[in-house]
Enzyme design. Structure first.
Site, PDB file in Angstrom:
ATOM      1  N   ASP A   1       0.774  -1.199  -0.051  1.00  0.00           N
ATOM      2  CA  ASP A   1      -0.081  -0.139   0.098  1.00  0.00           C
ATOM      3  C   ASP A   1       0.930   1.306  -0.002  1.00  0.00           C
ATOM      4  O   ASP A   1       1.942   1.068   0.037  1.00  0.00           O
ATOM      5  CB  ASP A   1      -0.922   0.008   1.337  1.00  0.00           C
ATOM      6  CG  ASP A   1      -2.169   0.857   0.933  1.00  0.00           C
ATOM      7  OD1 ASP A   1      -3.283   0.740   1.719  1.00  0.00           O
ATOM      8  OD2 ASP A   1      -2.183   1.672   0.166  1.00  0.00           O
TER       9      ASP A   1
HETATM   10  C1  GLC Z   1      -4.426   4.240   0.001  1.00  0.00           C
HETATM   11  C2  GLC Z   1      -5.198   3.152   0.217  1.00  0.00           C
HETATM   12  C3  GLC Z   1      -5.238   2.275  -0.963  1.00  0.00           C
HETATM   13  C4  GLC Z   1      -5.085   2.992  -2.293  1.00  0.00           C
HETATM   14  C5  GLC Z   1      -3.630   3.366  -2.241  1.00  0.00           C
HETATM   15  C6  GLC Z   1      -3.282   4.195  -3.718  1.00  0.00           C
HETATM   16  O1  GLC Z   1      -3.650   4.642   1.059  1.00  0.00           O
HETATM   17  O2  GLC Z   1      -5.054   2.535   1.362  1.00  0.00           O
HETATM   18  O3  GLC Z   1      -6.686   1.424  -0.757  1.00  0.00           O
HETATM   19  O4  GLC Z   1      -5.306   2.073  -3.382  1.00  0.00           O
HETATM   20  O5  GLC Z   1      -3.305   4.140  -1.078  1.00  0.00           O
HETATM   21  O6  GLC Z   1      -4.123   5.422  -3.543  1.00  0.00           O
END
Ligand code: GLC
Length: 755
Positions: free
Chosen positions: A300
């Protein structure tokens, strides 16, 4: 649709191992000589920096639409970013600037880099791209996975028209604590329903041919158990048993991978002290060795570097080493892989084989998507111009929105309304277009969405007053007085209240899951006028309803329904379309009951209102039941369940038993009923949930008609994760219900016989 599927909610016909989806070339289990020659050739010629570059995705921060969805981290100017592309230091981009911009960047990768490996363009396309569908929690309320597959397919068509090849979706976290704002992004509290929607959304996004220019790579997230954060506090720790992990949180992921998802995203949270992003048991032993996952794992957003803040890594070097070695193949936004991997390999702290394995996985998925044959697939500005604003997409948005609305209450059958009924339209959402889409809609155009007033006016409503009455979180001077005056002039009040879309989604945990105070005061004043009140609830979660909101004559949960919200609500209010949704999350009596879910264990002193309740699992000041239970939803008709029976008192170990009931439409209108099958294992070597959803059917039944509904049960439906972490069934007595919700129906008992 008969939603009876195997344990993970997916039909066995779909490839069980991703090796099948990828072809033997890149399956983990493929022996060396079966490896893809092209990929091996690339690997043999890549420098360690280029390998680390393939394991790096960063945000193209020139994409203005994504303001505010991620914290500031490692932000790069476009020229720096393009220089990194030229140097082979980036393998994928979080983009969203359209097909032409993506095409230009791809041209750099294909003509100005040494290895000429295509980039992968990604974004968060969670519930629609330009056409915005209901938030996933709202769509789950339809209890129609096939509807979710259709909306995901349209999202993929639009996203791939606009220069994207990869989405960070579906979010498949099971959420049992409504204080957690991200419950909005998933399918609610039940693993069986969650598994069906996870698989449907993967099929919708990826389509039948991964190489098609309309195939969008899916990413079940957040692996794993992010929905179990303590106290519903986003990013918090997760303390959880293996059984609960495997029985509750894993099934939607397994269903998504079995449906062919080729990437996964690691979660921010730790699991019993080990951050998911550095969790070798989770990302290698379980995901690859036990489940046979053959795609790649992306972290993430900076979750690899955040292991330093977790106190699990001392610095960037150790964070990179732990994450990559655990099985996080690609680093999102932190940049620590491209900074640290060359040094880690040179110093002997990281074997090159670990790096090569991750690069092989990423290149294999790019190959499976056909990018080596056509790097410019899905990067066609002409197609973007043609396929983003198609009327049939809006029609589907309206259909999905209608079918996601849940009617909780309809006292005196006040709904549906006649068009001549004089309506006072009141509340902060009546003309609002900033809160129709819901969380995680980066690409929808608010100006294109249909507001509530627009929807009602287009439907020919008789509006005798249209008054905001209150802002979402603050009072409006004179607002209540104006609203009361409008209510006095009307036959009924339609009160549009609830949460703003910013009150759910990431980093939006709420300690009190209630309608904001100023709106509650508005509701009390309006209700005191004495006209019937119809509440429309804007919300990204289950709410604890209070006072006049709770006691309104009618309550419709409108979630955030997307581009067609106003039209869909009008369709239901005036009966063009009867409400058919069911709750995918329990609506509690009070915030203090969280976490709350219907499929809880019994305890040694189960709550009861009979006898002396004080010595039972309860609270002094509130009933420990749901105000509106999982699976609940009313229609514009009424249904009677009768003759629930089992085809036999015993189920042979390898046999099948049918549980039947008759469902009659006893009202005056055709309506759609979601007939649900629940089971309970009365005695087992581990205490079992009081009920578990094991099947459902959404049936349209004409007035005066009745249908015989039958569900087949086999031992597989009765399995649970035993003390040795294996799925098993145990002989003994079971109860089964065919019911309109998780608290309804009459149990029928049967015995699972010994082998
Ligand atoms: C965010 C979220 C994730 C998302 C990623 C990119 O923090 O946790 O669900 O896909 O970053 O935006």
């Amino acid at each position: 649709m008969d939603a009876r599927l195997n344990r993970f909610g997916i039909s066995a016909a779909i490839p069980m191992s991703l090796g099948v989806a990828l072809g033997a070339a890149s399956s983990e289990t493929a022996s060396a000589q079966q490896r893809d020659e092209h990929i091996e050739s690339l690997l043999s010629r890549m420098t360690i920096e280029e390998k680390a570059g393939q394991l790096t995705i960063v945000a193209d921060t020139s994409r203005v639409m994504a303001e505010g969805i991620n914290p500031e981290a490692n932000r790069r100017k476009l020229e720096t970013l393009l220089a990194d592309v030229r140097a082979g230091r980036i393998g994928a981009l979080m983009s969203g600037n359209g097909a032409a911009a993506a095409r230009d960047t791809q041209r750099i990768a294909m003509s100005e880099t040494r290895m000429k490996i295509p980039l992968l363009f990604a974004a968060d396309v969670i519930h629609g791209y330009r056409t915005v569908f209901p938030i996933p929690l709202g769509e789950a309320a339809s209890f129609e996975p096939e509807l979710a597959e259709r909306t995901a397919r349209v999202a993929a068509i639009e996203a791939t028209a606009a220069g994207l090849q990869w989405t960070f979706a579906p979010m498949v976290d099971v959420a049992r604590d409504q204080r957690w704002g991200r419950v909005a992004e998933g399918a609610g509290e039940d693993p069986y329903l969650g598994a069906l929607f996870a698989a449907a959304r993967v099929r919708g996004f990826q389509g039948g041919d991964l190489r098609s220019e309309r195939s969008l790579l899916a990413t079940p997230k957040h692996f794993a158990a992010y929905g179990a954060v303590q106290a519903g506090m986003d990013y918090n720790s997760v303390e959880i048993s293996q059984q609960t992990l495997r029985e509750v949180h894993f099934p939607p992921f397994k269903a998504a991978f079995d449906a062919g998802a080729l990437s996964a995203m690691s979660a921010f949270n730790d699991i019993n002290g080990v951050p998911a992003t550095g969790n070798r048991w989770l990302l290698t032993q379980l995901l690859r060795e036990e489940w046979g996952f053959g795609g790649f794992v992306v972290s993430d957003y900076t979750s690899d570097r955040e292991m330093i803040l977790h106190g699990f890594a001392a610095d960037d070097a150790q964070a990179a080493q732990l994450a990559l070695s655990a099985g996080t193949d690609m680093s999102m936004q932190s940049g620590i892989y491209v900074e640290q991997i060359p040094r880690l390999v040179a110093s002997g702290r990281l074997p090159i084989e670990v790096v090569d394995q991750a690069v092989r996985r990423v290149l294999s998925v790019k190959k499976a998507l056909g990018l080596f044959d056509d790097p410019y697939r899905s990067l066609d500005p002409q197609r973007e111009a043609r396929e983003l604003d198609m009327p049939e997409h809006r029609a589907l948005a309206r259909e999905a929105a209608r079918r996601s609305i849940v009617m909780l209450r309809n006292e005196g059958n006040i709904l549906p309304l006649r068009k001549a009924t004089r309506i006072a339209l009141i509340g902060p959402f009546i003309d609002d277009r900033d809160n129709l889409h819901g969380a995680w809609t980066l690409f929808g155009r608010k100006q294109d969405a249909i507001t509530l007033r627009q929807g009602l006016e287009r439907a020919g409503a008789t509006l005798v007053g249209v008054v905001e009455g209150s802002s979402i979180e603050t009072a409006l001077a004179g607002g209540i007085e104006a609203a009361v005056a409008a209510a006095r002039r009307a036959d009924v009040v339609v009160l549009a209240i609830g949460e703003s879309e910013r009150m759910s989604g990431e980093a939006q945990s709420r300690a009190q899951i209630v309608v904001p105070q100023p709106q509650r005061e508005l509701a009390e004043a309006v209700a005191a006028v004495g006209k019937p009140v119809i509440v429309l609830l804007w919300t990204g979660r289950a709410l604890a309803l209070q006072g006049a909101v709770r006691n309104a004559e009618a309550i419709l949960v409108a979630w955030f329904l997307g581009s067609e919200m106003g039209n869909a609500i009008a369709d239901v209010l005036f009966g063009e379309h009867g409400p058919s949704g069911r709750l995918p999350v329990s609506f509690p009596q009070d915030s203090g009951q969280q976490p709350f879910h219907y499929n809880h264990r019994r305890t040694g002193r189960p709550y009861t209102q009979k006898g002396r309740p004080e010595f039972t699992a309860r609270y002094r000041e509130v009933s420990n039941e749901a105000l509106y239970p999982f699976g609940h939803g009313l229609t514009y008709s009424s249904f009677e369940y009768s003759a629930t029976r089992a085809s036999d008192a015993s189920l042979a170990w390898n046999g099948t038993l049918s549980v039947n009931a008759r469902v009659a439409n006893t009202g005056s209108r055709a309506a759609e009923e979601v007939v649900q099958l629940y089971v309970h294992d009365r005695v087992a070597s581990l205490t079992r949930p009081v009920r578990e959803l094991k099947g459902f059917r959404k049936l349209r039944i004409e007035p005066g008609q009745s249908v015989e509904v039958a569900f087949d049960i086999s031992r597989r439906d009765l399995e649970f994760v035993g003390p040795d972490m294996q799925w098993l069934a145990e002989p003994g007595e079971f109860d089964a219900w065919i019911a309109p919700s998780s608290t309804g129906g009459v149990p029928v008992r049967f015995t699972l016989e010994r082998e």
